[in-house]
Design a protein around this motif. Structure first.
Motif, mmCIF file in Angstrom:
data_model
loop_
_atom_site.group_PDB
_atom_site.id
_atom_site.type_symbol
_atom_site.label_atom_id
_atom_site.label_comp_id
_atom_site.label_asym_id
_atom_site.label_seq_id
_atom_site.Cartn_x
_atom_site.Cartn_y
_atom_site.Cartn_z
ATOM 1 N N PRO A 16 18.341 -5.859 -41.623
ATOM 2 C CA PRO A 16 19.229 -6.880 -41.197
ATOM 3 C C PRO A 16 18.476 -7.531 -40.041
ATOM 4 O O PRO A 16 17.563 -7.133 -39.656
ATOM 5 C CB PRO A 16 20.398 -6.011 -40.675
ATOM 6 C CG PRO A 16 20.095 -4.727 -41.448
ATOM 7 C CD PRO A 16 18.794 -4.439 -41.524
ATOM 8 N N GLN A 17 18.855 -8.842 -39.958
ATOM 9 C CA GLN A 17 18.192 -9.784 -38.865
ATOM 10 C C GLN A 17 19.219 -10.903 -38.433
ATOM 11 O O GLN A 17 20.063 -11.168 -39.301
ATOM 12 C CB GLN A 17 17.066 -10.164 -39.017
ATOM 13 C CG GLN A 17 16.930 -11.314 -40.145
ATOM 14 C CD GLN A 17 15.562 -12.208 -40.433
ATOM 15 O OE1 GLN A 17 14.713 -12.070 -39.442
ATOM 16 N NE2 GLN A 17 15.215 -12.414 -41.418
ATOM 17 N N PRO A 18 19.373 -11.107 -37.164
ATOM 18 C CA PRO A 18 20.563 -12.249 -36.754
ATOM 19 C C PRO A 18 20.011 -13.345 -37.372
ATOM 20 O O PRO A 18 18.958 -13.763 -37.628
ATOM 21 C CB PRO A 18 20.397 -12.063 -35.388
ATOM 22 C CG PRO A 18 18.909 -11.761 -34.844
ATOM 23 C CD PRO A 18 18.717 -10.751 -35.973
ATOM 24 N N LEU A 19 21.063 -14.188 -38.098
ATOM 25 C CA LEU A 19 20.961 -15.521 -38.313
ATOM 26 C C LEU A 19 20.577 -16.327 -37.193
ATOM 27 O O LEU A 19 21.021 -16.576 -36.181
ATOM 28 C CB LEU A 19 22.202 -16.290 -38.850
ATOM 29 C CG LEU A 19 22.817 -15.595 -40.375
ATOM 30 C CD1 LEU A 19 24.011 -16.134 -40.971
ATOM 31 C CD2 LEU A 19 21.684 -15.652 -41.334
ATOM 32 N N PRO A 20 19.780 -17.574 -37.400
ATOM 33 C CA PRO A 20 19.558 -18.480 -36.364
ATOM 34 C C PRO A 20 20.802 -19.168 -36.112
ATOM 35 O O PRO A 20 21.627 -19.512 -37.114
ATOM 36 C CB PRO A 20 18.531 -19.312 -36.975
ATOM 37 C CG PRO A 20 17.813 -18.606 -37.896
ATOM 38 C CD PRO A 20 18.678 -17.642 -38.451
#
Length: 291
Positions: A61-65
């Protein structure tokens, strides 16, 4: 990743899907073969489809811009000013091509569903085997040449809508109004009914073998994976395609589209989501304030 997309592979019959899989959706982002849509809201879909893709297709997972998160909740379409700003940023000769087709519609499926997904790939070409990456690969003529994609070295027809090299040059394999396929989800699982739901952007990134391996399933790309010029043009292409579609497309990646499908590719490797968000914001920003 281009290397598996031969004409023979694309002609294979769709893979059978069990009743339970059909009910639950296909892959980790749960694609519904009836609605041709991944599960959840556009924001939830983008969050799943834009997870970080590491070597060997390890997804985290990674945060959305912020700009992408904002656009996924907007009801208003891209403005004409945004579309024109994107066109102005394109290099020639693609700028003239984009301007010529600026008012044209985008693809629809045979069931008349509109274009929905903007899929980012890496070419995984040229493949260098055990050779090192060129010392100046971002400007290397062989790395940046479109010849291998225009001709029949990779496949009889261009495998994507757009090819984007490391100096920011753009070549159109197919216009955005042409239904096309460049994932196993489309060509191997769902079949022709999915054509028109996706547009595909191939970003040039060479590959070489991982140390100790000699098969194409164990390869890696350079770091950084892509150039500033590539990210800027990706942002412009995303805004331009969305403007032609009349709504904000859901950005996705080749690997996350094809999760759980055998031999799914691991591209785009070394993709910087923050850099992509910054590029999108140049043409579609600023982010709206909450409330």
């Amino acid at each position: 990743m281009l290397r598996f997309l031969t004409a023979a592979a694309l002609a294979l019959a769709p893979i059978a899907v069990s009743g339970s899989a059909r009910a639950e959706g296909i892959g980790e982002c749960r694609f519904d073969r009836d609605t041709l849509t991944f599960a959840g809201t556009k924001l939830e879909q983008a969050t799943c489809l834009l997870r970080h893709v590491g070597p060997l297709a390890v997804r985290t997972p990674q945060p959305l811009p912020p700009i992408i998160a904002d656009l996924m909740t907007r009801s208003d379409p891209p403005s004409e000013a945004m579309k024109q700003a994107a066109i102005a940023a394109f290099p020639e000769p693609y700028r003239d091509y984009a301007a010529l087709h600026a008012a044209d519609p985008t693809s629809v499926t045979e069931g008349r569903l509109p274009l929905m997904y903007f899929v980012i790939h890496d070419t995984s070409e040229p493949f260098l085997g055990e050779k090192p990456f060129p010392p100046h690969l971002n400007r290397d003529l062989n790395v940046n040449s479109f010849d291998r994609y225009i001709g029949k070295e990779i496949a009889p027809e261009p495998v994507a809508h757009i090819f984007l090299n490391r100096v920011g040059q753009i070549w159109a394999g197919h216009d955005f109004q042409e239904p096309w396929r460049a994932t196993k989800l489309e060509s191997r699982v769902v079949g022709t009914t999915a054509r028109g739901r996706f547009v595909h952007i191939e970003t040039v990134q060479p590959r070489r073998f991982m140390k100790g391996y000699h098969d194409r399933g164990h390869t890696y790309g350079p770091k950084p994976g892509f150039t500033r010029e590539q990210y800027r043009m990706l942002g412009a292409l995303y805004v331009y395609a969305s403007a032609r579609a009349g709504h904000w497309l859901v950005p996705a990646q080749h690997n996350t589209v094809d999760t759980t499908i055998p031999d799914a590719h691991d591209d785009p490797q070394n993709f910087d989501m923050k850099a992509f968000g910054k590029a999108v914001a140049e043409f579609a920003g600023p982010v709206r304030k909450a409330g």
